[in-house]
Design an enzyme around this catalytic site. Structure first.
Site, PDB file in Angstrom:
ATOM      1  N   CYS A  12       0.839  -1.316   0.050  1.00 13.95           N
ATOM      2  CA  CYS A  12       0.056  -0.267   0.161  1.00 13.95           C
ATOM      3  C   CYS A  12       0.761   1.370  -0.047  1.00 13.95           C
ATOM      4  O   CYS A  12       2.106   1.067   0.303  1.00 13.95           O
ATOM      5  CB  CYS A  12      -1.157   0.152   1.140  1.00 13.95           C
ATOM      6  SG  CYS A  12      -2.003  -1.374   1.398  1.00 13.95           S
ATOM      7  N   GLY A  38      -0.759   0.042  -5.112  1.00 15.10           N
ATOM      8  CA  GLY A  38      -1.732  -0.633  -4.828  1.00 15.10           C
ATOM      9  C   GLY A  38      -2.893   0.037  -5.745  1.00 15.10           C
ATOM     10  O   GLY A  38      -3.218   1.373  -5.521  1.00 15.10           O
ATOM     11  N   ASN A 112       0.372   1.424   5.896  1.00 15.45           N
ATOM     12  CA  ASN A 112       1.021   0.707   4.967  1.00 15.45           C
ATOM     13  C   ASN A 112       1.857  -0.312   5.975  1.00 15.45           C
ATOM     14  O   ASN A 112       2.497  -0.235   6.718  1.00 15.45           O
ATOM     15  CB  ASN A 112       2.148   1.339   4.071  1.00 15.45           C
ATOM     16  CG  ASN A 112       2.875   0.665   3.375  1.00 15.45           C
ATOM     17  OD1 ASN A 112       3.996   1.152   3.096  1.00 15.45           O
ATOM     18  ND2 ASN A 112       2.591  -0.602   2.955  1.00 15.45           N
ATOM     19  N   GLY A 113       1.710  -1.786   5.526  1.00 15.96           N
ATOM     20  CA  GLY A 113       2.527  -2.877   6.267  1.00 15.96           C
ATOM     21  C   GLY A 113       1.499  -3.803   6.661  1.00 15.96           C
ATOM     22  O   GLY A 113       0.249  -3.745   6.754  1.00 15.96           O
ATOM     23  N   TYR A 252      12.182  -4.176  -6.156  1.00 16.46           N
ATOM     24  CA  TYR A 252      10.843  -4.124  -7.145  1.00 16.46           C
ATOM     25  C   TYR A 252       9.715  -2.870  -6.861  1.00 16.46           C
ATOM     26  O   TYR A 252       9.320  -2.372  -7.596  1.00 16.46           O
ATOM     27  CB  TYR A 252      10.406  -5.521  -6.874  1.00 16.46           C
ATOM     28  CG  TYR A 252       8.768  -5.531  -7.522  1.00 16.46           C
ATOM     29  CD1 TYR A 252       8.714  -5.401  -8.754  1.00 16.46           C
ATOM     30  CD2 TYR A 252       7.570  -5.595  -6.775  1.00 16.46           C
ATOM     31  CE1 TYR A 252       7.334  -5.746  -9.554  1.00 16.46           C
ATOM     32  CE2 TYR A 252       6.420  -5.549  -7.384  1.00 16.46           C
ATOM     33  CZ  TYR A 252       6.198  -5.442  -8.666  1.00 16.46           C
ATOM     34  OH  TYR A 252       5.036  -5.488  -9.133  1.00 16.46           O
ATOM     35  N   SER A 293       9.568  -2.528 -13.947  1.00 11.69           N
ATOM     36  CA  SER A 293      10.459  -2.546 -12.603  1.00 11.69           C
ATOM     37  C   SER A 293      11.933  -2.847 -13.053  1.00 11.69           C
ATOM     38  O   SER A 293      12.717  -2.917 -11.994  1.00 11.69           O
ATOM     39  CB  SER A 293       9.918  -3.355 -11.662  1.00 11.69           C
ATOM     40  OG  SER A 293       9.607  -4.596 -11.902  1.00 11.69           O
TER      41      SER A 293
HETATM   42  P1  AMP Z   1       6.191 -14.171 -10.912  1.00 12.07           P
HETATM   43  O1  AMP Z   1       5.453 -14.097 -12.283  1.00 12.07           O
HETATM   44  O2  AMP Z   1       5.119 -14.882  -9.844  1.00 12.07           O
HETATM   45  O3  AMP Z   1       7.276 -15.053 -10.744  1.00 12.07           O
HETATM   46  O4  AMP Z   1       6.318 -12.723 -10.189  1.00 12.07           O
HETATM   47  C1  AMP Z   1       7.695 -12.208 -10.777  1.00 12.07           C
HETATM   48  C2  AMP Z   1       7.197 -10.962 -11.387  1.00 12.07           C
HETATM   49  O5  AMP Z   1       6.350 -10.212 -10.506  1.00 12.07           O
HETATM   50  C3  AMP Z   1       8.627  -9.935 -11.327  1.00 12.07           C
HETATM   51  O6  AMP Z   1       8.618  -9.678 -12.816  1.00 12.07           O
HETATM   52  C4  AMP Z   1       8.522  -8.937 -10.424  1.00 12.07           C
HETATM   53  O7  AMP Z   1       8.946  -7.770 -11.189  1.00 12.07           O
HETATM   54  C5  AMP Z   1       7.206  -8.926 -10.266  1.00 12.07           C
HETATM   55  N1  AMP Z   1       7.020  -9.055  -8.570  1.00 12.07           N
HETATM   56  C6  AMP Z   1       7.930  -9.352  -7.638  1.00 12.07           C
HETATM   57  N2  AMP Z   1       7.321  -9.127  -6.628  1.00 12.07           N
HETATM   58  C7  AMP Z   1       6.022  -8.925  -6.914  1.00 12.07           C
HETATM   59  C8  AMP Z   1       4.836  -8.794  -5.677  1.00 12.07           C
HETATM   60  N3  AMP Z   1       4.786  -8.949  -4.545  1.00 12.07           N
HETATM   61  N4  AMP Z   1       3.631  -8.318  -6.561  1.00 12.07           N
HETATM   62  C9  AMP Z   1       3.620  -8.199  -7.645  1.00 12.07           C
HETATM   63  N5  AMP Z   1       4.718  -8.585  -8.618  1.00 12.07           N
HETATM   64  C10 AMP Z   1       5.961  -8.655  -8.165  1.00 12.07           C
END
Ligand code: AMP
Ligand code: SF4
Length: 477
Positions: A12, A38, A112-113, A252, A293
C-alpha cells in the site's frame, strides 16, 4: 504490474498533508504518484479544523475521486491511502483511510504494512467488548488507541503503538493534527517533506515531486511526528530496534525516481544489474529488461557487460481495470494484453532477459516463451535478486510458500520450468552490497526474510496462514 501475467501484487501507499488550503487536491496528486503501490482501492480523509470528511472507493485514484468530490472535501489537512489488500480481504469496508468517530472526536488512519500480532490483539480486544467493523488489522490500532485510557491523545497513541508487532508506516488525522509513525524496525519507507508553510508525508519521495514539495528527511524507526497549527513536533514512541527496511522496496516496489534512505532507486537497481553481469556473465547479442521495474537493472547489466541494451519487450500501459481479459482460447491464438516481444529486435539473437525477481515463475516462463516465439535463438534469464524461498508476513503478497517456485525447486529445476537456456540469480551478499555499498553483515539494516527465512520479528501462530504454521513457528533471526 502486468495484469494477466502477474499473479502477485504490491503493498500500500500512504500520503498526508498539513497546512495547505487544497489538502484534498494535494492528496489526490500524491496518491496518484503512489498508484503503483496498490490499485484495488483509494481514499482521502480531510480536516477543516472542525470535522473530518471522507471519500473512498474501489479502483484507481482517478476512478474514485473526481473534481467535484475534491472540491467538496475542503480542508487544510488530509491523509490518503492506495490499497492492495495483503490482510483483511478485499471488501469495500477495508478500504482506507479508516475513519472512526467517538464522543471525544474523530480519528482517521492509513496504514502501510502488516501487523504480525493482529489476530492476537483482535481476540484480546473482542474479549473485552470491542466490536470490529472491518477485517483489516488497521482497525486494531484504532481500538487500541481508544482503549488506552482517558489521557492525552498522544499518550494513548504511544501506548497503542507499543503493542504492535510487525511492519507499519501510519498516517493519522484528527480535527487538529496530522500524525505520522513508523515501526521500530523501519520496515516500510516513510518520508517527510515541506510544501510552502505546510508539511507532507509519503511512502515514497516521488509523491513529493508531483506536489512541488521539498524532501526534508526520512521518518526514523520508532518516531512519532506531529504536525498542527503550532508547527512540527518530533517525538519517539519506542527505541529503534535493528533496522529492517524491506529489501523488496529497492528491488521491485518503489518507483525508480524515489529515494529510499537517501539512495535513488534507479541507481540501486543499476548497481544490482551491474553486479549480476559481473558474477553471472553470458555471451549474448542483446540485453532486455522486463518493463517497468527491471529496466534499471537491465541497463546496469548492459553497461557492465558491454552487450547493447535494446527494447526487446514492450508494455502497453493502457490496460485498465475493465479491460476484457482474453479467454484461454484467444490467448493461445496469440492475444496478449500487456507485454509484447519486439520481433525485429530479438529475431535470431541471443537475448539476456533481466527481471528483478521470480516469485511464482509465471512471468519468466511466459516471457521466455514469448521471446522464443518471436525468434530469439537463446534466452538467458538473469534475476537481480536472490531466489525468494520464504513467505512475507509484513505486507507483501507472498505469504504462501507453496506458491513460491524457489521454495520448492532448485535453480536448475526453475531454469527447466521456465524454459530458459541459462538462469542465474544475484547472490544475497552481492545484493546487500549493491544496495548498501557496504559489507554485508547480519545486521545490514534490511529485512531479507523472504530470501533467508530469518524474520526480524517474532511470528505469532494465530496470525500465520494455516499452511505456514508448522513450518515457521519459532523462527527468528
Ligand atoms: P512471478 O511471475 O510470480 O514469478 O512474479 C515475478 C514478477 O512479478 C517479476 O517480474 C517482478 O517484477 C514482479 N513482482 C515481484 N514481487 C512482486 C509482488 N509482490 N507483487 C507483484 N509483482 C511482483
Ligand atoms: Fe520485504 Fe521480503 Fe522482508 Fe517481506 S520478507 S518485508 S518482502 S524483505
Amino acid at each position: 504490474m502486468f495484469g494477466e501475467i502477474k499473479g502477485l501484487n504490491e503493498e500500500c501507499g500512504i500520503f498526508g498533508v498539513f497546512g495547505h488550503p487544497q489538502a484534498a487536491h494535494m492528496t489526490y496528486y500524491g496518491l496518484h504518484a503512489l498508484q503503483h503501490r496498490g490499485q484495488e482501492g483509494a481514499g482521502v480523509v480531510v480536516s477543516d479544523g472542525v470535522d473530518l470528511k471522507q471519500s473512498k472507493g474501489e479502483g484507481l485514484v482517478t476512478d474514485v475521486l473526481d473534481e467535484d468530490e475534491l472540491i467538496s472535501l475542503s480542508g487544510y489537512a488530509a491523509i490518503g491511502h492506495v490499497r492492495y489488500s495483503t490482510s483483511g480481504g478485499k471488501t469495500a469496508e477495508n478500504i482506507q483511510p479508516l475513519h472512526f468517530r467517538s464522543s471525544t472526536g474523530s480519528l482517521a488512519l492509513a496504514h502501510n504494512g502488516n501487523l504480525v500480532n493482529a489476530t492476537k490483539l483482535r481476540e484480546e480486544l473482542e474479549e473485552t467488548g470491542s466490536i470490529f467493523q472491518t477485517t483489516s488489522d488497521t482497525e486494531v490500532i484504532a481500538h487500541l488507541i481508544k482503549r488506552a485510557g482517558r489521557g492525552p491523545i498522544m499518550d494513548r497513541i504511544k501506548q497503542a503503538l507499543n503493542e504492535l508487532e510487525g511492519a507499519y508506516a501510519i498516517a493519522m488525522l484528527d480535527e487538529k493534527r496530522l500524525i505520522a509513525a513508523l515501526d521500530p524496525r523501519g520496515m516500510r519507507p516513510l518520508s517527510l517533506g515541506k510544501v510552502g508553510a505546510g508539511y507532507v508525508i509519503a511512502s515514497e519521495t516521488c509523491a513529493f515531486d508531483v506536489v512541488g514539495a521539498e524532501y526534508v528527511r526520512e521518518i526514523v524507526p520508532g518516531e512519532l511526528v506531529v504536525i498542527d497549527d503550532e508547527g512540527i513536533h518530533f517525538d519517539t514512541f519506542s527505541e529503534a530496534k535493528n533496522r529492517s527496511i524491506c529489501s523488496m522496496e529497492y528491488i521491485y516496489f518503489s518507483r525508480p525516481d524515489s529515494n529510499v534512505d537517501g539512495q535513488n532507486i534507479h541507481s540501486v537497481r543499476k548497481r544490482l544489474g551491474k553486479k549480476l553481469a559481473e558474477v553471472s556473465p553470458v555471451e549474448a547479442d542483446v540485453v532486455t529488461g522486463v518493463p517497468d521495474s527491471s529496466i534499471s537493472a537491465a541497463i546496469g547489466f548492459a553497461e557492465q557487460s558491454g552487450t547493447p541494451y535494446e527494447l526487446g519487450l514492450i508494455k502497453n500501459r493502457y490496460v485498465g481495470r475493465t479491460f476484457i481479459q482474453p479467454s484461454q482460447a484467444l490467448r493461445e491464438r496469440g492475444v496478449q494484453m500487456k507485454l509484447s516481444a519486439v520481433k525485429k529486435i530479438v529475431e535470431g539473437k541471443r537475448v539476456v532477459m533481466v527481471d528483478d525477481s521470480i516469485v511464482r515463475g509465471t512471468t519468466s516462463k511466459r516471457i521466455v516463451k514469448m521471446l522464443k516465439e518471436a525468434g530469439a535463438s537463446e534466452v538467458h534469464v538473469r534475476i537481480s535478486s536472490p531466489p525468494i524461498t520464504h513467505p512475507c508476513f509484513y505486507g507483501i503478497d507472498t505469504s504462501n510458500s507453496g506458491e513460491l517456485i524457489a521454495a520448492n525447486n532448485s535453480v536448475e529445476e526453475i531454469q527447466k520450468i521456465i524454459g530458459a537456456d541459462t538462469l542465474s540469480f544475484l547472490p544475497i551478499e552481492h545484493m546487500v552490497n549493491a544496495v548498501d555499498r557496504q559489507d554485508a553483515s547480519p545486521n545490514c539494516g534490511h529485512c531479507l526474510a523472504c530470501f533467508t527465512g530469518k524474520y526480524p520479528t517474532d511470528l505469532y501462530e494465530d496470525s500465520l496462514p494455516p499452511h505456514e504454521k508448522e513450518k515457521l513457528i519459532g523462527v527468528r533471526s
